[in-house]
Structures are given as C-alpha cells and as structure tokens.
Scaffold this motif. Structure first.
Motif, PDB file in Angstrom:
ATOM      1  N   GLY A 171       0.808  -1.213   0.000  1.00 26.62           N
ATOM      2  CA  GLY A 171       0.000   0.000   0.000  1.00 26.62           C
ATOM      3  C   GLY A 171       0.839   1.258   0.000  1.00 26.62           C
ATOM      4  O   GLY A 171       0.595   2.190  -0.773  1.00 26.62           O
ATOM      5  N   GLU A 172       1.872   1.288   0.843  1.00 30.35           N
ATOM      6  CA  GLU A 172       2.720   2.471   0.941  1.00 30.35           C
ATOM      7  C   GLU A 172       3.559   2.676  -0.319  1.00 30.35           C
ATOM      8  O   GLU A 172       3.797   3.815  -0.730  1.00 30.35           O
ATOM      9  CB  GLU A 172       3.647   2.357   2.161  1.00 30.35           C
ATOM     10  CG  GLU A 172       2.947   2.527   3.493  1.00 30.35           C
ATOM     11  CD  GLU A 172       2.350   3.912   3.673  1.00 30.35           C
ATOM     12  OE1 GLU A 172       2.864   4.873   3.051  1.00 30.35           O
ATOM     13  OE2 GLU A 172       1.372   4.034   4.415  1.00 30.35           O
ATOM     14  N   ALA A 196       1.578   4.527  -2.813  1.00 29.04           N
ATOM     15  CA  ALA A 196       0.917   5.746  -2.336  1.00 29.04           C
ATOM     16  C   ALA A 196       1.620   7.005  -2.805  1.00 29.04           C
ATOM     17  O   ALA A 196       1.119   8.108  -2.620  1.00 29.04           O
ATOM     18  CB  ALA A 196       0.842   5.737  -0.804  1.00 29.04           C
ATOM     19  N   LEU A 229      -0.376   6.425   4.393  1.00 29.61           N
ATOM     20  CA  LEU A 229      -1.755   5.930   4.440  1.00 29.61           C
ATOM     21  C   LEU A 229      -2.265   5.681   5.852  1.00 29.61           C
ATOM     22  O   LEU A 229      -3.432   5.315   6.027  1.00 29.61           O
ATOM     23  CB  LEU A 229      -1.861   4.627   3.622  1.00 29.61           C
ATOM     24  CG  LEU A 229      -1.523   4.758   2.134  1.00 29.61           C
ATOM     25  CD1 LEU A 229      -1.569   3.388   1.474  1.00 29.61           C
ATOM     26  CD2 LEU A 229      -2.484   5.718   1.451  1.00 29.61           C
ATOM     27  N   ALA A 283      -3.128   1.476   5.537  1.00 31.32           N
ATOM     28  CA  ALA A 283      -2.123   1.015   4.573  1.00 31.32           C
ATOM     29  C   ALA A 283      -2.290  -0.462   4.234  1.00 31.32           C
ATOM     30  O   ALA A 283      -2.227  -0.852   3.063  1.00 31.32           O
ATOM     31  CB  ALA A 283      -0.724   1.277   5.108  1.00 31.32           C
ATOM     32  N   SER A 284      -2.485  -1.305   5.243  1.00 36.06           N
ATOM     33  CA  SER A 284      -2.625  -2.746   4.974  1.00 36.06           C
ATOM     34  C   SER A 284      -3.902  -3.039   4.200  1.00 36.06           C
ATOM     35  O   SER A 284      -3.925  -3.945   3.351  1.00 36.06           O
ATOM     36  CB  SER A 284      -2.610  -3.532   6.287  1.00 36.06           C
ATOM     37  OG  SER A 284      -1.338  -3.476   6.898  1.00 36.06           O
ATOM     38  N   VAL A 341      -5.298  -1.026   1.990  1.00 36.81           N
ATOM     39  CA  VAL A 341      -5.031  -0.624   0.603  1.00 36.81           C
ATOM     40  C   VAL A 341      -4.184  -1.684  -0.096  1.00 36.81           C
ATOM     41  O   VAL A 341      -4.451  -2.069  -1.241  1.00 36.81           O
ATOM     42  CB  VAL A 341      -4.331   0.744   0.558  1.00 36.81           C
ATOM     43  CG1 VAL A 341      -3.885   1.075  -0.861  1.00 36.81           C
ATOM     44  CG2 VAL A 341      -5.265   1.835   1.082  1.00 36.81           C
ATOM     45  N   GLY A 342      -3.155  -2.183   0.603  1.00 32.18           N
ATOM     46  CA  GLY A 342      -2.286  -3.180   0.004  1.00 32.18           C
ATOM     47  C   GLY A 342      -2.996  -4.479  -0.320  1.00 32.18           C
ATOM     48  O   GLY A 342      -2.853  -5.021  -1.421  1.00 32.18           O
ATOM     49  N   ARG A 394      -5.281  -4.371  -3.344  1.00 29.72           N
ATOM     50  CA  ARG A 394      -4.581  -4.560  -4.618  1.00 29.72           C
ATOM     51  C   ARG A 394      -4.429  -6.047  -4.929  1.00 29.72           C
ATOM     52  O   ARG A 394      -4.577  -6.493  -6.072  1.00 29.72           O
ATOM     53  CB  ARG A 394      -3.200  -3.904  -4.575  1.00 29.72           C
ATOM     54  CG  ARG A 394      -3.239  -2.395  -4.615  1.00 29.72           C
ATOM     55  CD  ARG A 394      -1.832  -1.831  -4.773  1.00 29.72           C
ATOM     56  NE  ARG A 394      -1.893  -0.383  -4.941  1.00 29.72           N
ATOM     57  CZ  ARG A 394      -2.132   0.229  -6.087  1.00 29.72           C
ATOM     58  NH1 ARG A 394      -2.326  -0.484  -7.177  1.00 29.72           N
ATOM     59  NH2 ARG A 394      -2.182   1.541  -6.151  1.00 29.72           N
TER      60      ARG A 394
END
Length: 378
Positions: free
Chosen positions: A189-190, A193, A355, A359-360, A362-363, A366
């Motif tokens: 995620g990061e 970003a 994020l 963040a996790s 978002v990751g 994906r």
C-alpha cells in the motif's frame, strides 16, 4: 510473439488494471515497460474477450483524452480486513476502486480462526449493505505461507497454525479470498501511495509488535520461504537477557516494540498496560518513557542499517504507532545515517507512512483485485 508469451503479457495488463494501478494505456506502458503499440494490442485483445471495458473519458494532461480502462463487472464490491491482536480494521470498496471509509471492531485472536473471521465477515456484509461481494482480502499479523495460505508459527494466534485461511474464508463467504502478512500488505500500500514509485522500498511497522515488508518493482519480495523482511527476531546486543516469544533470547522485538516498552516500564514500577498508554506518556514528556522510546528507535535503526547496507533500498517508510513519536523516529534516522555507508544513504528517502492505519487495507485490496483479474482470465 508466441501465444503463450502474449497470454502472459495480457495477464499482466489485466492485473495492473484490476489492481487499480493503471487506468490508461499510457499508465500500463509505464508500469510494465511495454511499447505503446504492444499495450494497444493487448488492450484490444482483452476488450474483444470481454474481460475489460472502456469507461468515461478521463481528464487530459495534453494530447487526446483517454478513456478509462476497467475490469468488466467492476460494480461488484470487495471486502478487506486487517487483523490485529485486539482489533480488526475493515472496509468495503468497489472492485478496482479506491478505499473509502473504514471501520474498526474488537476481536481476540485467541478465540480461533473461525470465530474471528465469522465476526469480521458479518461486519463486512453489514458494510456492503446488500451489495454483491466479489472477493475478500485479509492481512494477518504473522508470517504467511504463500503456498498453504496459512500463518506460520503464529506466536499470538493459538489455533491458527496449519489452517488454510483463504480456503476457510471462501467456505464462509462463497467468494475468492487472498491472505497476506500485514507488514507485506502495508508495504504494498505504501509503495504505491507515492508518485513516482520507488524502485525498491522497505516499509517498517513499529507498533505493539515490529515487522517489515519489501517491495521491488511493484511486487512484494518474499524470499525463498516466503517470509523475507521479518526483522522481528534479528538479534541485537542490548536484548541479550530478554526471552522472546520465538523461544530465543535477544530478539529485536524485545527492546524495540510497544509491547517491549510496556514491559520495561512495568519493570521500573510505571503503571502502564498498553502501547497506547506508552505513547501518551512519551507525548506528555515522561522522562523514562521518552528515554526508552529513544532507545527503541536506536535498536530498530541498528537493524535497519544492516538492511540499508545490504539491500540499498531507495525508500524506507515508517508506520505503526511508535513511528508517531519524535524521539523514536529521530533516534532511528540518526542510527541509519550514522551507521550506513554514504553511498547507501545518498539518495535514500526516510519518510512517515502516508496511508496511516489504512495502509494494509489498501495493500491487500490490490492483491484481491489482481487475484480476481487472474481468475477472470483463467
């Protein structure tokens, strides 16, 4: 170009569209390093197969305005879950879309995989408000075997070892699922970003526990056994007398995590029981809590020096609750710059995670997007 290589390239194009990383031919070309004509050929093939569609015209930055590429059936929703020791963060988002609002519920991983996941899935269904779920992605707080889809040697997750968590989720929901280590999901995620993306990045999660994930050229680097980046049990001299949950003495986590700071403060008679209480003490200027937070930063920085000198990443992103503490971060940065070769730090970016707590989510969103794209392709 053979049909086999063409199909592999089309799978890559489908994956970057499905993950949301690319929405135009130009973006696909940049991410996959393919010529414009080759990308156009693959896009036309995927359009003809009904696997993708062209949406509304996008805003232009010059030249002909591009139509947005998207997966066919993108109106479906995805559920994403980030499991922690005492809580779960959850969200629902459109397939191929951006993460919106997230929510948080209390969980106890000691209740076992079925009980915890059933509770999370019930919350996801509530957030979906009756909309169709196409898949579920889950970030787990422990090493994940990419082959068995289970947690490997989970120190704080009794009853989870040896379970195929993806298969369990699929049996509970009837939709495809992916599972990932939370630090790897956070790293993914990061990594995306920021624009432009780093060639190679390390994302560190320093909270109640310590972990890290590595992303190279847009993909999680897993290593031979699937657990690359797990710096938790690296030996540090200052921790030689402290036993770790792994059974050894001297692991990084025993002196550089929120749980370690709680224990060390308790040993000195300070009344504290959670990492959050430690954060409050440091922000209030408590002398001993501040000193221990600074020491924790030095210890983590010491380990990251070895990572920087060996791996030469272009960026280190700092996440987790401890990364919000100035004494911790300052000590970490100082240790890296003092202990690493100047050539390694000349172009190194050390930056806070962008994020935050999402963040996790978002990751892993994906990853479930890409997994669904591959299933669609067959």
């Amino acid at each position: 170009m053979s049909r086999t290589s063409s199909s592999a390239a089309e799978n890559q194009v489908l994956a970057v569209i499905g993950s949301g990383r690319a929405r135009s031919r130009r973006e696909i070309s940049a991410i996959l390093n393919l010529s414009a004509s080759t990308v156009s050929q693959h896009v036309q093939s995927l359009l003809a197969q009904g696997l993708i569609s062209e949406g509304e015209v996008r805003g232009s930055t010059g030249g002909r305005r591009a139509r947005e590429l998207q997966l066919a059936g993108e109106t479906d929703q995805l559920g994403v879950i980030d499991l922690g020791g005492g809580h779960a963060r959850l969200a629902v988002l459109p397939r191929g879309g951006e993460l919106g609002d997230s929510s948080e519920i209390s969980v106890d991983l000691r209740d076992g995989a079925e009980a915890v996941l059933e509770r999370c899935i019930a919350e996801i269904r509530s957030l979906a408000s009756g909309q169709t779920l196409a898949g579920i992605g889950v970030a787990l707080p422990g090493p994940v075997d990419p082959t068995t889809h289970g947690v490997v040697s989970p120190s704080r997750m009794p009853g989870w070892a040896g379970r195929d968590i993806a298969a369990l989720i699929e049996s509970l929901t009837g939709v495809p699922a992916v599972v990932e280590n939370d630090a790897n999901a956070m790293a993914l995620g990061e990594h995306f970003a920021r624009t432009p993306h780093a060639n190679a990045s390390v994302t560190v999660k320093a909270g109640t526990a310590v972990g890290s994930g590595i992303v190279i050229d847009g993909s999680v680097y897993r290593g031979a056994g699937g657990v690359a980046g797990d710096i938790t049990h690296t030996r540090v001299a200052a921790a030689h007398q402290y036993p770790c949950s792994c059974g050894n003495f001297g692991c990084l986590e025993t002196v550089a995590s929120g749980a370690a700071l709680v224990r060390l403060l308790q040993n000195e008679g300070v009344e504290v029981t959670t990492t959050q209480e430690v954060l409050t003490l440091v922000r209030d200027g408590h002398p001993r809590a501040t000193a221990l937070a600074r020491s924790a930063g030095h210890h983590l920085g010491e380990v990251l020096c070895a990572v920087v000198n060996f791996f030469n990443p272009s960026a280190i992103y700092l996440g987790g609750s401890l990364s919000s503490l100035e004494p911790f971060v300052s000590a970490l940065r100082s240790e890296i710059y003092e202990g690493s070769h100047p050539l390694m730090t000349r172009d190194l970016t050390i930056a806070p995670a962008a994020l935050g707590a999402d963040a996790s989510l978002v990751g892993v969103s994906r990853q479930i997007n890409e997994h669904l794209a591959q299933l669609t392709r067959g």
